[in-house]
Motif scaffolding. Structure first.
Motif, mmCIF file in Angstrom:
data_model
loop_
_atom_site.group_PDB
_atom_site.id
_atom_site.type_symbol
_atom_site.label_atom_id
_atom_site.label_comp_id
_atom_site.label_asym_id
_atom_site.label_seq_id
_atom_site.Cartn_x
_atom_site.Cartn_y
_atom_site.Cartn_z
ATOM 1 N N CYS A 138 0.873 -1.185 0.000
ATOM 2 C CA CYS A 138 0.000 0.000 0.000
ATOM 3 C C CYS A 138 0.906 1.231 0.000
ATOM 4 O O CYS A 138 1.002 1.948 1.011
ATOM 5 C CB CYS A 138 -0.916 0.001 1.219
ATOM 6 S SG CYS A 138 -1.981 -1.464 1.350
ATOM 7 N N CYS A 181 0.636 -1.902 4.707
ATOM 8 C CA CYS A 181 -0.789 -1.582 4.607
ATOM 9 C C CYS A 181 -1.347 -1.270 5.995
ATOM 10 O O CYS A 181 -0.926 -1.859 6.986
ATOM 11 C CB CYS A 181 -1.565 -2.725 3.972
ATOM 12 S SG CYS A 181 -1.185 -2.961 2.215
ATOM 13 N N LYS A 221 -7.408 -2.487 2.742
ATOM 14 C CA LYS A 221 -7.768 -2.684 1.341
ATOM 15 C C LYS A 221 -8.557 -3.972 1.131
ATOM 16 O O LYS A 221 -9.238 -4.118 0.118
ATOM 17 C CB LYS A 221 -6.531 -2.641 0.449
ATOM 18 C CG LYS A 221 -5.584 -3.832 0.540
ATOM 19 C CD LYS A 221 -4.357 -3.613 -0.337
ATOM 20 C CE LYS A 221 -3.435 -4.816 -0.341
ATOM 21 N NZ LYS A 221 -3.987 -5.925 -1.108
#
Length: 438
Positions: A194, A206, A217
Motif C-alpha cells: 500500500c 498496509c 484494502k
C-alpha cells in the motif's frame, strides 16, 4: 570516562522504545561536512581549528538506528606546534524524532591521529594514532525528502599517551538515497503493498485502521473491528449476513429477506411491511387489500372502489335485469334504414327520451349499447355500420344529458339476428340496437 560511556549506554537503553528513524524511505545517507577541532585538557590550547572535509556514509537499520563510517581531516595547532589531524571511525546513531527537524544521539569507536611530521615506524604508530571512543549529539534539518543540513558535536576520548582528548564539531549537508517510501511508513515502496497509504510493517506497509487483523484494502468495514469470515465486518444480529449487506442489522433475518425477519410470513420483510402482523401482498406494502365500499370486492379488483357493486361486474353497480329489459323494449323500437346510422323519426326520438328518463331514475350502473346490421353488404362493412349505429345512439343520449362515462358501445355486424335476413321485414328488424348492463 567510564561514567561518560556508561551514561551514554543507559540513555540509549531508556529511549530505545521511543525513537523514530531516519525513515527507510532513503536508507543510505552520504554527508559532507566542515569540522572544528577543539582540544581539551588543562595542558592544551583550547583554540578553534578548522578542517575540511569530514565525510560520513551510513545505513538505516530500522527502529531509528543507523550505522556507518566517517573520516575527517584538519590542521590543529597546539602552542605553536602544528599537527596534521586524521580520524577514521565506525559509529551508531539513533534518531530521536521524525519530521523536518530530527535530533539524534551518536556514539562509536575509531582512530584519531595527531601527526607532528616526525617520521615513525609502523602503519599506526602508537605515539601518533590512538584508539578513540566518542559520543555526542546532533540534529538534521530536512530541506527536502532527501537533502538535509547537519550539525553534530562529539567528545572524542583517546587512549594513547600522545593523543589529545578533543571536541569535534561538524557542519554540512547530507543526501539520502536508496528505496523510496512515498507514504513514510518505514516500508520501502518496493516492499510496500500500500505505497500511498501509511501502514504497518507486519502488514507489508498496509494499514489496519480498526485493528481486526484485516488490512484496510481487504476490509469491507475498515473502521469497524469485525470478523475475517465477513471480510472485516460485523454480524450484529448473528443471522449470517454481514451488517453492510443486512437491511435489518439488529434483527435476525434470512437471505431471502435481505437479513430482515418476516413476522407475518407474507414474503414482505418487516422493514418495508406496514402491517407486520397481518399477511398482505407486496403490492400493498404487506397489508391486506381494503374493500372501501364494502361490496365484497377488494379495491385492487374493484373498478368502482367508492360505489357498491357486484363481483360479476368487477365491483361496479349494475342496472337490474328489469331495467335492462325495459331499456331493450324501448331499444327494439329504434330502427335504421339500410346502409344508414342516422337517428330519424319521431318515434325513435321518443324512445331515446324514454331511455334517458329511465337512466336518470336509476343512477347506479352503466350501459353497453350494442349495434347490429342486416346481412346487406359485406361483413366488414356491416361491422363498422353497426358500430356507427351504436355510437349514434350514444351521442344522442349524451346530447339529452346522460353522462358519457355511463355509456359504452360495441358493433357486432350481422351477428345474432332477431329475424330471418331472407325477408325485407326480417332485415329491417335486425338493423337495431340493444342494451346490456355494464
Amino acid at each position: 570516562m567510564k561514567f561518560f560511556r556508561g551514561s551514554i549506554i543507559l540513555f540509549l537503553l531508556l529511549l530505545n522504545n521511543q525513537l523514530f528513524a531516519q525513515s527507510q524511505e532513503n536508507p543510505w545517507v552520504f554527508s559532507v561536512n566542515s569540522s572544528i577541532i577543539n582540544l581539551q585538557g588543562d595542558l592544551n590550547e583550547k583554540g578553534i581549528n578548522f578542517g575540511l572535509p569530514a565525510i560520513s556514509f551510513s545505513r538505516h537499520l530500522g527502529g531509528g538506528i543507523s550505522i556507518g563510517a566517517q573520516t575527517s581531516i584538519a590542521d590543529v595547532e597546539n602552542f605553536s606546534t602544528l599537527y596534521s589531524y586524521r580520524s577514521l571511525d565506525g559509529f551508531a546513531k539513533i534518531n530521536l524524532g521524525k519530521g523536518n527537524f530530527i535530533p539524534s544521539l551518536i556514539g562509536g569507536y575509531g582512530f584519531s591521529q595527531f601527526a607532528d611530521g616526525l617520521e615513525r615506524e609502523g602503519f599506526f604508530p602508537s605515539t601518533e594514532t590512538s584508539r578513540t571512543v566518542f559520543g555526542g549529539l546532533g540534529f538534521s534539518i530536512y530541506l527536502s525528502n532527501k537533502l538535509a543540513i547537519n550539525l553534530q558535536s562529539t567528545y572524542r576520548s583517546m587512549n594513547e599517551n600522545d593523543g589529545f582528548d578533543h571536541l569535534q564539531h561538524n557542519f554540512g549537508i547530507s543526501l539520502g538515497f536508496g528505496s523510496n517510501d512515498s507514504d513514510k511508513d518505514g516500508v520501502s515502496d518496493k516492499k510496500d503493498k500500500c505505497p500511498t497509504v501509511p501502514g504497518l510493517k507486519k502488514y507489508e506497509g498496509c494499514p489496519d485502521t480498526d485493528g481486526d487483523g484485516i488490512i484496510d484494502k481487504d476490509d469491507k468495514c475498515p473502521e469497524v473491528k469485525g470478523l475475517e469470515e465477513f471480510n472485516g465486518c460485523l454480524d450484529s444480529d448473528n443471522d449470517g449476513i454481514p451488517d453492510p449487506e443486512d437491511a435489518c442489522p439488529n434483527k435476525k433475518g434470512n437471505n431471502e429477506m435481505s437479513g430482515c425477519p418476516d413476522s407475518d410470513g407474507d414474503s414482505v420483510p418487516d422493514n418495508i411491511d406496514k402491517c407486520i402482523d397481518i399477511p398482505g401482498p407486496k403490492e400493498n406494502e404487506g397489508c391486506p387489500w381494503p374493500d372501501t365500499d364494502g361490496d365484497g370486492v377488494n379495491d385492487n379488483e374493484d373498478l368502482c372502489k367508492e360505489e357498491k357493486g357486484t363481483l360479476e361486474n368487477n365491483g361496479c353497480p349494475e342496472l337490474s335485469e328489469e331495467i335492462v329489459k325495459t331499456l331493450n323494449e324501448f331499444g327494439s323500437r329504434i330502427n335504421f334504414p339500410a346502409n344508414s346510422f342516422q337517428i330519424i323519426g319521431r318515434k325513435t326520438i321518443e324512445n331515446l327520451m324514454n331511455i334517458k328518463k329511465l337512466l336518470d331514475e336509476n343512477i347506479d350502473g352503466n350501459l353497453i349499447i350494442e349495434g347490429y346490421a342486416s346481412s346487406d353488404g359485406e361483413e366488414q362493412y356491416n361491422v363498422q355500420l353497426s358500430l356507427n349505429r351504436a355510437e349514434a345512439v350514444r351521442d344522442y343520449l349524451i346530447k339529452l344529458g346522460v353522462a358519457a362515462e355511463r355509456l359504452d358501445v360495441k358493433g357486432f355486424g350481422e351477428k345474432n339476428p332477431l329475424e330471418d335476413n331472407e325477408s325485407p321485414e326480417g332485415r329491417a328488424i335486425n338493423r337495431r340496437v340493444q342494451f346490456k348492463s355494464n
